[in-house]
Enzyme design. Sequence first.
Site, mmCIF file in Angstrom:
data_model
loop_
_atom_site.group_PDB
_atom_site.id
_atom_site.type_symbol
_atom_site.label_atom_id
_atom_site.label_comp_id
_atom_site.label_asym_id
_atom_site.label_seq_id
_atom_site.Cartn_x
_atom_site.Cartn_y
_atom_site.Cartn_z
ATOM 1 N N GLN A 196 0.837 -1.191 0.000
ATOM 2 C CA GLN A 196 0.000 0.000 0.000
ATOM 3 C C GLN A 196 0.875 1.245 0.000
ATOM 4 O OE1 GLN A 196 -2.197 1.162 3.523
ATOM 5 N NE2 GLN A 196 -0.885 -0.093 4.834
ATOM 6 N N ARG B 209 -4.350 8.607 16.303
ATOM 7 C CA ARG B 209 -4.596 7.438 15.449
ATOM 8 C C ARG B 209 -4.025 6.252 16.212
ATOM 9 N NH1 ARG B 209 -7.975 9.063 11.206
ATOM 10 N NH2 ARG B 209 -7.335 11.151 10.639
ATOM 11 N N HIS C 288 -2.391 0.048 15.658
ATOM 12 C CA HIS C 288 -2.994 -0.910 14.741
ATOM 13 C C HIS C 288 -1.894 -1.697 14.031
ATOM 14 C CE1 HIS C 288 -2.408 2.896 12.557
ATOM 15 N NE2 HIS C 288 -2.121 2.142 11.526
ATOM 16 N N LYS D 146 5.905 -1.450 7.233
ATOM 17 C CA LYS D 146 5.525 -0.078 6.879
ATOM 18 C C LYS D 146 6.740 0.839 7.000
ATOM 19 C CE LYS D 146 0.658 0.001 7.985
ATOM 20 N NZ LYS D 146 0.208 -1.061 8.847
ATOM 21 N N HIS E 38 1.444 0.200 15.266
ATOM 22 C CA HIS E 38 1.842 1.577 14.983
ATOM 23 C C HIS E 38 0.683 2.515 15.289
ATOM 24 C CE1 HIS E 38 1.887 4.941 11.980
ATOM 25 N NE2 HIS E 38 3.026 5.132 12.598
ATOM 26 N N TYR F 232 2.541 6.766 4.217
ATOM 27 C CA TYR F 232 2.845 5.373 4.538
ATOM 28 C C TYR F 232 3.175 4.605 3.269
ATOM 29 C CZ TYR F 232 -0.090 5.873 8.791
ATOM 30 O OH TYR F 232 -0.647 6.245 9.966
#
Length: 93
Positions: free
Chosen positions: A6, A19, A22, A32, A79, A92
């Site tokens: 991604q 955030r 996760h 990531k 993260h 990301y």
Amino acid sequence: CTDWVQCSVSFNARAGTLRGMHWQAAPHGEVKLVRCTAGAAYDVVADMRPDSPTYRKWVAVELTAGNRRAVYIPEGCAHGFQTLVDGTELSYQ
């Protein structure tokens, strides 16, 4: 070699936006690479791998557009971040 699955941007209009932590559980784990492209964020990475010597340990880093730091998040690590200023954007891969 890492296969990036991604490429995303997270724009956060207000300072203090949280955030939460996760990650993707096996077999869908992802590596990531996160960088702040505008503003500033307090970024946290936690090791969620039970067999890891650093299991449940965490590290935090301040990412800003000015310091140009990036954080690498291994597969199996969680993260999350909190924005420090209005108009913060994280990229990301």
